[in-house]
Structure formats: C-alpha cells, structure tokens
Scaffold this active site. Structure first.
Site, mmCIF file in Angstrom:
data_model
loop_
_atom_site.group_PDB
_atom_site.id
_atom_site.type_symbol
_atom_site.label_atom_id
_atom_site.label_comp_id
_atom_site.label_asym_id
_atom_site.label_seq_id
_atom_site.Cartn_x
_atom_site.Cartn_y
_atom_site.Cartn_z
ATOM 1 N N ASP A 8 -2.041 90.796 11.964
ATOM 2 C CA ASP A 8 -1.976 89.865 10.841
ATOM 3 C C ASP A 8 -3.261 89.986 10.034
ATOM 4 O OD1 ASP A 8 -1.303 87.851 9.135
ATOM 5 O OD2 ASP A 8 -1.406 86.234 10.602
ATOM 6 N N ASP A 103 1.601 91.372 4.956
ATOM 7 C CA ASP A 103 0.356 91.384 5.718
ATOM 8 C C ASP A 103 0.534 91.181 7.216
ATOM 9 O OD1 ASP A 103 1.234 88.770 5.214
ATOM 10 O OD2 ASP A 103 -0.748 87.940 5.528
ATOM 11 N N GLU A 104 1.765 91.253 7.704
ATOM 12 C CA GLU A 104 2.004 90.896 9.104
ATOM 13 C C GLU A 104 3.083 91.791 9.695
ATOM 14 O OE1 GLU A 104 3.207 86.786 11.530
ATOM 15 O OE2 GLU A 104 3.314 86.881 9.347
#
Length: 371
Positions: A8, A103-104
């Site tokens: 993350d 983003d993860e």
C-alpha cells in the site's frame, strides 16, 4: 501455506505531488476539490492528518481543522503513470498480482523463486525498488492470507513493513478490535459491543450457529476472520462489479428538471467508461442505478434491471429517487452493475453479447449508437 504480501503506497496522491514539487514537503497538504465548491479531500499527507484531516472529508471542514492546509487538484495522469511503474515492479516477482486501486495490491509469492523464496525479503526488496525507481514509499504486510496481510500493512505505516508468521497468526488476530474486521462498521460494532464483544478473542467465544443466527451470512465471515481464517485467493483478473460516475455540485439542484439536465453529461461519461472497459473485458450489464445525495446528506439509490444504458429508463429512475424526499440535490451519480461471470459465460454459448447490450447515447446526442 501461502505467502501473501499486501502493498500500500503511503498517502499516494499527496506523495506523488510532494515528489514532483519538493516545496510541498513538510507542510499540511491535501489533494481534492476547492472548499468553496463543495470539494472533498481525496487524500492528504501525514502533516495534515495530525490536524484530523482525513480522506472523504469535505474540504471546507478540512480547512477549519487546519487553516494552513494547502489543497491542490488531482492530477490523475501522473498518478496513473506512477501506479503503472509500481505494478510493473510487483509483477517482476509474481504473476499473481491483484490490484485493489492505483496504490494498493495483493501479491501471492508462494511459488516465487526470487530472494530464495522468502516473502519477507521480497517485500523488503520491492519497497526499496519503488523508493529508488519511482520515488515513493510503500508499506507492506506479509502473512499467510489476504486478511492478515492487509491489516499488517497498516501496522507500521508510513514507510514500514510488518510480518505475521503462520505460528503467530492466532495471537496476532486475538487482540484485534472487532472494527478491524472487514465489513464491521459502526452499526455492527455497536451490536457486537452490546454483546460484550470488543476484540476478536471475545468474538471467538460465540459459536458459528450463534453468529449466523444473529448476523445471517455475515456471521460465518465473523467466525472465520476472528480466527485468522481467509481462504480467498489472490486473483489477477478480479471480476468488475460495477462502473459508475458521480458529481458533487457547487450549487444544489432544486428541481427535477435541473437534475435531468445534469444527468446528460453523466450519461456521456458513463458511456465512455463502459466503452473503455469493453476494450479489455466483456461488459455484461445487469442493472442500471441512480444515486442521490440530498442537501441534508441523506442518500438514496434507485435501480432496475437493464440490458444497456437507456436515457429514458435513467430519467425514470431519477424521478423515483428525487421524489422520495423532494429536497435539493448536492450529489448525483449513475452507474451499471455487472452480470456475474458465470451467467455471462452461459449467455455467450448462445448470443453475441455485444449485440445483446446496446449502449445508447443520451437524448439529443448526435453520436451514433454504439454496440
């Protein structure tokens, strides 16, 4: 025993902005809309979070909490470019990468031969590479399943890593507050506390039958998660559930006619998103829905079965939704829910799905019908 990594990126949008403009470092920063236009904070850096600023908070409220907060508009093209570079690094270590957002992502490195097969060393190397090659920091959690890996990635944020070994799973999960279980929101947490349940250890005192009786199907999820059980696989080809667009308006929409006018550009945007999705995967529409948030922040959704995006049907649903409260509208959205993959495969035995699901442009649009 699987080896799962949850990665993350730390305050992703804000981190990209600080990377590209060093003058933004060390000051309270948020990415989002303007306070005077009912903007919302998309993300913020840790300096802003120290004042209580959070994602999804109205920008006007964020400014009250932090008068020196700098709010800048989102630059999605740069965020998408950074995301592609990060995901490419992940795929250097395994093909089993399941992105959850820009983003993860989850990574299954069970069979990876990198770093001698050590998930801990792989996660450490990935974090170092993202920092060196992309200029951003990534926090990581390493565990035997997705549920625990995701919790672990938050343990030492920002720019940290936490490893939960198989032998430590039971003790790690037992002390978790019930709010850390996915799906346990404020209402469910209150119900659990009314039963004297504050932690996963407390939850374990209830049988599967007890939890199912009280919480239905979700009771089984509670029973499994409080014991650290999660059999979900990392799926690189996650099934898309829906496609939607929405807008928060700077001025409330006060009549149905105003809402209908505002609906047309939303339908065009939705059509564009559906067409983009169709370039990479089948789009099997099952329902169409209209989402409304009124001026008092109450919400409602009207939906119906559909084969495509029909402007007439959308206006009918809009009238239903707006008529439920007859109050000014501050946010409006429109979207489609997808047919389950199994049903899609069955239909494809008999039909050309692209012929079955026409996408009609909004009324008055001169664009040709897309099929």
């Amino acid at each position: 025993m699987r080896k799962i990594i949850h990665c993350d990126a730390d305050c992703f949008y804000a981190s990209v902005e600080m990377r590209d403009d060093p003058s933004l470092r060390g000051v309270p920063l948020a990415v989002g809309g303007k306070p005077d236009q009912r903007g919302v904070v998309a993300t913020c850096n840790y300096e802003a979070r120290a004042f209580g600023v959070r994602s999804a908070m109205p920008s006007a409220q964020a400014i009250k909490l932090c008068p020196d907060l700098r709010i800048i508009p989102a630059s999605m093209q740069r965020y998408q470019e950074a995301s592609k570079r990060i995901m490419a690094i992940y795929r250097d270590y395994t093909d089993l990468v399941e992105p959850l957002s820009l983003d993860e992502a989850y990574l299954d490195v069970t069979d990876s031969e990198h770093c001698g097969g050590s998930a801990t060393l792989i996660a450490r190397e990935i974090r170092a590479r993202v920092a060196a090659e992309v200029g951003l920091t990534v926090s990581a959690g390493v565990a035997p399943n997705k549920f625990i890996a995701k919790i672990a990635s938050d343990w030492r944020k920002p720019d940290g890593m936490f490893v939960v070994k198989p032998a430590d799973v039971d003790a790690f999960v037992a002390v978790l507050p019930v709010e850390r279980l996915f799906g346990v929101g404020k209402v469910t947490a209150e119900k659990l506390r009314a039963l004297g349940i504050d932690s996963c250890a407390d939850l374990r005192t209830y049988s599967l039958a007890d939890l199912t009786e009280r919480f239905g199907v979700f009771g089984q999820r509670l029973y499994e998660r409080c014991r650290g059980i999660d059999t979900r696989e990392v799926s690189p080809d996650r099934e898309r559930k829906s496609i939607s667009v929405e807008t928060t308006y700077t001025r409330d929409l006060r009549t149905l006619a105003e809402c209908e006018t505002a609906l047309e550009p939303l339908l065009r945007q939705l059509g564009e998103r559906i067409e983009r999705a169709r370039r990479s995967e089948p789009v099997a529409i099952a329902k169409i829905f209209i989402k409304i948030r009124f001026a008092d922040f109450s919400r409602t959704t009207a939906e119906a079965g559909a084969l495509g995006v029909d402007p007439v049907q959308c206006r009918e649903l809009l009238a239903q939704a707006v008529g439920r409260k007859r109050r000014p509208v501050r946010l409006m959205g429109v979207g489609v829910r997808m047919l389950e993959a199994q049903a899609t495969r069955q239909l494809r035995l008999f039909d050309d799905w692209d012929d079955v699901l026409p996408l009609r442009p909004p009324a008055g649009d001169n664009a040709p019908t897309q099929t």
